[in-house]
Design an enzyme around this catalytic site. Structure first.
Site, PDB file in Angstrom:
ATOM      1  N   GLU A  65       0.827  -1.208   0.000  1.00 48.06           N
ATOM      2  CA  GLU A  65       0.000   0.000   0.000  1.00 48.06           C
ATOM      3  C   GLU A  65       0.862   1.259   0.000  1.00 48.06           C
ATOM      4  O   GLU A  65       0.591   2.229   0.697  1.00 48.06           O
ATOM      5  CB  GLU A  65      -1.008  -0.013   1.167  1.00 48.06           C
ATOM      6  CG  GLU A  65      -2.355   0.554   0.728  1.00 48.06           C
ATOM      7  CD  GLU A  65      -3.440   0.498   1.794  1.00 48.06           C
ATOM      8  OE1 GLU A  65      -3.845  -0.613   2.177  1.00 48.06           O
ATOM      9  OE2 GLU A  65      -3.893   1.569   2.211  1.00 48.06           O
ATOM     10  N   TYR A 103      -6.778   3.903  -9.308  1.00 53.12           N
ATOM     11  CA  TYR A 103      -6.210   3.646  -7.988  1.00 53.12           C
ATOM     12  C   TYR A 103      -5.081   2.622  -8.104  1.00 53.12           C
ATOM     13  O   TYR A 103      -5.291   1.506  -8.597  1.00 53.12           O
ATOM     14  CB  TYR A 103      -7.285   3.121  -7.025  1.00 53.12           C
ATOM     15  CG  TYR A 103      -6.707   2.780  -5.669  1.00 53.12           C
ATOM     16  CD1 TYR A 103      -6.524   3.768  -4.711  1.00 53.12           C
ATOM     17  CD2 TYR A 103      -6.308   1.475  -5.370  1.00 53.12           C
ATOM     18  CE1 TYR A 103      -5.970   3.464  -3.479  1.00 53.12           C
ATOM     19  CE2 TYR A 103      -5.755   1.165  -4.140  1.00 53.12           C
ATOM     20  CZ  TYR A 103      -5.590   2.166  -3.200  1.00 53.12           C
ATOM     21  OH  TYR A 103      -5.030   1.875  -1.980  1.00 53.12           O
ATOM     22  N   GLU A 105      -1.265   0.973  -6.292  1.00 52.96           N
ATOM     23  CA  GLU A 105      -0.359   0.808  -5.154  1.00 52.96           C
ATOM     24  C   GLU A 105       0.937   0.211  -5.667  1.00 52.96           C
ATOM     25  O   GLU A 105       0.947  -0.421  -6.717  1.00 52.96           O
ATOM     26  CB  GLU A 105      -0.953  -0.169  -4.122  1.00 52.96           C
ATOM     27  CG  GLU A 105      -2.248   0.300  -3.500  1.00 52.96           C
ATOM     28  CD  GLU A 105      -2.794  -0.720  -2.498  1.00 52.96           C
ATOM     29  OE1 GLU A 105      -2.137  -1.737  -2.239  1.00 52.96           O
ATOM     30  OE2 GLU A 105      -3.896  -0.474  -1.982  1.00 52.96           O
ATOM     31  N   HIS A 160      -0.929  -7.958  -1.682  1.00 53.59           N
ATOM     32  CA  HIS A 160      -1.978  -7.221  -0.999  1.00 53.59           C
ATOM     33  C   HIS A 160      -3.246  -7.481  -1.791  1.00 53.59           C
ATOM     34  O   HIS A 160      -3.440  -6.919  -2.873  1.00 53.59           O
ATOM     35  CB  HIS A 160      -1.663  -5.721  -0.942  1.00 53.59           C
ATOM     36  CG  HIS A 160      -2.722  -4.928  -0.246  1.00 53.59           C
ATOM     37  ND1 HIS A 160      -2.936  -3.592  -0.474  1.00 53.59           N
ATOM     38  CD2 HIS A 160      -3.651  -5.299   0.672  1.00 53.59           C
ATOM     39  CE1 HIS A 160      -3.952  -3.173   0.282  1.00 53.59           C
ATOM     40  NE2 HIS A 160      -4.403  -4.185   0.976  1.00 53.59           N
ATOM     41  N   ASP A 194      -0.488  -8.478   3.191  1.00 47.52           N
ATOM     42  CA  ASP A 194      -1.862  -8.363   3.663  1.00 47.52           C
ATOM     43  C   ASP A 194      -2.756  -9.162   2.712  1.00 47.52           C
ATOM     44  O   ASP A 194      -3.199  -8.652   1.694  1.00 47.52           O
ATOM     45  CB  ASP A 194      -2.256  -6.876   3.690  1.00 47.52           C
ATOM     46  CG  ASP A 194      -3.701  -6.680   4.116  1.00 47.52           C
ATOM     47  OD1 ASP A 194      -4.348  -7.670   4.520  1.00 47.52           O
ATOM     48  OD2 ASP A 194      -4.180  -5.529   4.041  1.00 47.52           O
ATOM     49  N   ASP A 239      -2.822 -10.317   7.831  1.00 48.64           N
ATOM     50  CA  ASP A 239      -1.477 -10.367   7.243  1.00 48.64           C
ATOM     51  C   ASP A 239      -0.829 -11.719   7.530  1.00 48.64           C
ATOM     52  O   ASP A 239      -0.897 -12.218   8.652  1.00 48.64           O
ATOM     53  CB  ASP A 239      -0.633  -9.230   7.828  1.00 48.64           C
ATOM     54  CG  ASP A 239      -1.271  -7.879   7.578  1.00 48.64           C
ATOM     55  OD1 ASP A 239      -0.821  -7.174   6.660  1.00 48.64           O
ATOM     56  OD2 ASP A 239      -2.262  -7.533   8.284  1.00 48.64           O
ATOM     57  N   HIS A 277      -2.338  -1.547  10.248  1.00 52.62           N
ATOM     58  CA  HIS A 277      -1.840  -2.927  10.306  1.00 52.62           C
ATOM     59  C   HIS A 277      -0.528  -2.988  11.079  1.00 52.62           C
ATOM     60  O   HIS A 277       0.287  -2.063  10.992  1.00 52.62           O
ATOM     61  CB  HIS A 277      -1.545  -3.466   8.900  1.00 52.62           C
ATOM     62  CG  HIS A 277      -2.774  -3.788   8.105  1.00 52.62           C
ATOM     63  ND1 HIS A 277      -3.189  -5.074   7.879  1.00 52.62           N
ATOM     64  CD2 HIS A 277      -3.658  -2.991   7.479  1.00 52.62           C
ATOM     65  CE1 HIS A 277      -4.287  -5.059   7.142  1.00 52.62           C
ATOM     66  NE2 HIS A 277      -4.608  -3.800   6.888  1.00 52.62           N
TER      67      HIS A 277
END
Ligand SMILES: *[C@@H]1O[C@H](CO)[C@@H](O)[C@H](O)[C@H]1NC(C)=O
Ligand SMILES: *[C@@H]1O[C@H](CO)[C@@H](O)[C@H](O)[C@H]1NC(C)=O
Length: 316
Positions: A65, A103, A105, A160, A194, A239, A277
């Site tokens: 992220e 979007y 990451e 993720h 994650d 995670d 996290h």
């Protein structure tokens, strides 16, 4: 008495060396969802300092992220990490921005270049083949060589998942595994990050149907009972770290969750400024390179000591 001291003297410096040479101790590998890590977060000095404390504990940190397409937040973080160390001890490998729409990451690997070296890397392609586009953020796979250890070669697969698609994406990591085997014939692989592998996103029943779980060659090192969330109101093992490889498994010391709220003495509100996290982490055996010679030396020392004591013991 005097004679014994004289004979023992040559041993002393060698033994001292054994004690003083720092052991090449455990290799710590961490995976950390940093929740919108970018320029805004590092701009706050106190948060940056806490992040440095968390990351400098690890030989390799697999960050998720990360939203830093220009790399400015990362370079600020590396600068802070390296301030306390020799120049450029900490280095990084960064994936391109990954995502289906606007979007995106990135996965970022921060590693200690005096302990490990990144040797190869590639992005798993699930979007330019006949196979369906499974991953929102395809694994960006990095291979490391580890210096001076039993374990020399280690492949890291970051993940993720999108919460709604967690089970499908985790299951598809099995296809990633097959792809890595074809490319590199890797002996030691870690899948980490994650996974959203708990609570409403993945039931225990569903988990048992996943190929990455069913196949006994894969070892899930973070239990379902773990809590990787910072908020006191949630208790979920989102995670995970999953290990493949016999050599890797024989080198696993411990695995667990790093509770930075507790370890850094923070309030929940302060902790949540860092992320929602906790990192999950794994310690691999390290070995003091001098250990064999030091053991020999210690044994000889003991033998000579005993024989001298023996000489002085009156025999009846
Ligand atoms: C979940 O997976 C499907 C199929 O790959 C995809 O179309 C959908 O966009 C995914 N959901 C999200 C939120 O990414
Ligand atoms: C982390 O530590 C804090 C402070 O000691 C504690 O309140 C919290 O329950 C811990 N969380 C986990 C997941 O262990």
């Amino acid at each position: 008495m005097h004679r014994r001291q004289k004979e023992m003297a040559p041993w002393a410096p060698a033994l001292l060396l054994c004690v003083m040479v720092p052991c090449v101790c455990a290799t710590k590998i961490c995976a950390f969802n940093m929740q919108h890590f970018g320029e805004k977060k590092v701009a706050k000095e106190h948060i940056l300092n806490l992040i440095v404390k968390i990351i400098q504990r690890c030989e390799i940190s697999v960050l998720q992220e990360v939203q830093d397409p220009k790399g400015l937040a990362l370079s600020r973080l590396l600068q802070s990490l390296n301030k306390a160390h020799k120049k450029d001890t900490f280095m990084a490998v960064t994936s391109p921005p990954l995502g289906r729409k606007s979007y995106t990451e990135q996965y970022v690997f921060i590693y200690r270049s005096d302990k490990v070296q990144a040797t190869q890397q590639y992005k798993y392609a699930d979007d330019d083949s006949d196979a369906p586009d499974v991953f929102a953020r395809e694994p960006y796979i990095v291979r490391f060589s580890v210096f001076g250890k039993g374990l020399r070669d280690l492949v890291l697969v970051p993940m993720h998942t999108v919460p709604e698609n967690a089970s499908r994406e985790i299951d598809a990591l099995y296809d990633v595994f097959l792809d890595i085997m074809v490319r590199w014939d890797a002996k030691n692989i870690l899948f980490l990050g994650d996974f959203n592998a708990a609570c409403s996103y993945l039931s225990r029943k569903k988990k048992r149907t996943l190929r990455l779980y069913k196949d006994e060659r894969f070892h899930w090192l973070i239990d379902d009972s773990a809590d990787t969330t910072v908020r006191g109101s949630t208790n979920c093992a989102y995670d995970r770290i999953v290990a493949y490889g016999e050599q890797l498994m024989t080198n696993v010391q411990t695995a667990g969750v790093y509770n930075f709220t507790k370890e850094l003495g923070l309030s929940e509100i302060q902790a949540l400024e860092i992320s929602d996290h906790y990192p999950v982490e794994l310690d691999l055996n390290g070995q003091n390179p001098l250990l064999p010679s030091c053991t020999l030396l210690a044994l000889s020392f003991l033998v000579s000591f005993i024989s001298q004591t023996w000489e002085k013991t009156p025999i009846y």
